[in-house]
Design an enzyme around this catalytic site. Structure first.
Site, PDB file in Angstrom:
ATOM      1  N   GLY A 124      15.257 -28.549   0.788  1.00 28.04           N
ATOM      2  CA  GLY A 124      14.240 -27.960   0.870  1.00 28.04           C
ATOM      3  C   GLY A 124      12.926 -28.744   0.538  1.00 28.04           C
TER       4      GLY A 124
ATOM      5  CG  ASN B  89      12.190 -26.161  14.134  1.00 28.00           C
ATOM      6  OD1 ASN B  89      12.700 -26.043  12.927  1.00 28.00           O
ATOM      7  ND2 ASN B  89      12.745 -26.996  14.875  1.00 28.00           N
TER       8      ASN B  89
ATOM      9  CB  SER C 273       6.829 -31.792  17.744  1.00 24.22           C
ATOM     10  OG  SER C 273       6.678 -32.951  18.224  1.00 24.22           O
TER      11      SER C 273
ATOM     12  CD  GLU D 218      13.628 -25.605  26.711  1.00 26.51           C
ATOM     13  OE1 GLU D 218      13.778 -26.551  27.044  1.00 26.51           O
ATOM     14  OE2 GLU D 218      12.569 -24.761  27.097  1.00 26.51           O
ATOM     15  CG  LEU D 219      18.148 -27.222  20.403  1.00 29.00           C
ATOM     16  CD1 LEU D 219      18.151 -26.393  19.083  1.00 29.00           C
ATOM     17  CD2 LEU D 219      19.327 -27.808  20.476  1.00 29.00           C
TER      18      LEU D 219
ATOM     19  CB  THR E 134       4.697 -38.947   3.948  1.00 34.12           C
ATOM     20  OG1 THR E 134       5.767 -39.726   3.053  1.00 34.12           O
ATOM     21  CG2 THR E 134       3.564 -38.648   3.350  1.00 34.12           C
TER      22      THR E 134
END
Length: 222
Positions: A18, A111, A140, A147-148, A176
């Site tokens: 986390g 994500n 990114s 779509e994965l 970082t």
């Protein structure tokens, strides 16, 4: 999604340490989001301790307790909707989501992936970049679709691969950058600065023709 008097309620999904969750927590006082819930599919991970230390509600939904991926995802949807969560942030969540889940939160879920997509979707991205002899690597941040690792990319941040770099040094460089970029993009989505329209990214009212470059953004803000 924009809220004038209140911050946007968000949730963070984790599976482990986390560290990106911690970055989101640290940035929260100056952001347009409010972390209402942290869900982990694994019990007893450090990310849960980070959330509890910040006074954030946590929920463990052990995927092994469910008969199917669909049943697990439906349990998550129920928990998130019960908290009226508007934005979902995947932060090291190591589960492939069903189309029912991604559709439910389409345009509202982010994500972060440790490569310069479309290069190297999936795992072992640092090793793959080194083996390919790449001169640069990066991360990114993208909208999540069915779509994965394939949703529209919002922002990328790059690092130079040095001759003495290893998987571990690349991982540290990317970590970082993750901690700098993820809270920024989460804030954009929570504030309405960022939207998804017809599978394209709209940022500050303009459709993006290419992902934003973090280095250029930070240079402009100096």
């Amino acid at each position: 999604m924009t809220q004038t008097s209140q911050r946007t309620p968000i949730a963070v999904l984790i599976s482990g340490n986390g560290s990106n969750l911690q970055a989101l927590i640290d940035a929260q006082p100056h952001s347009h989001y409010d972390i209402q819930l942290v869900i982990s599919n694994r019990p007893n991970v450090k990310g849960l301790d980070r959330a509890k230390s910040a006074g954030i509600e946590t929920l463990v939904l052990d995927h092994k307790a469910y008969d199917s991926r669909e049943a697990f995802d439906l349990a998550m949807i129920d928990a998130l909707d019960a908290k009226q969560v508007q934005v979902v942030i995947l932060a090291g969540f190591m589960r492939i989501l069903t189309s029912a889940f991604t559709h439910h939160f389409l345009g509202r879920m982010l994500n972060i992936h440790p490569s310069l997509l479309p290069k190297y979707p999936g795992l072992d991205t640092h090793q793959r970049a080194l083996e390919a002899g790449d001169s640069e690597h990066g991360l990114s941040i993208h909208f999540v679709t069915a779509e994965l690792d394939g949703g529209p990319v919002i922002l990328q941040a790059k690092v130079t691969i040095e001759q003495n770099d290893s998987v571990e040094t690349l991982r540290q460089k990317i970590h970082t950058l993750e901690h700098q970029t993820y809270p920024l993009v989460a804030d954009w989505l929570a504030s309405g600065t960022l939207t998804l329209e017809d599978n394209k990214v709209r940022f500050k009212g303009e459709l993006l023709t290419a992902p934003l470059d973090f280095a250029e953004i930070t240079q402009r803000e100096r």
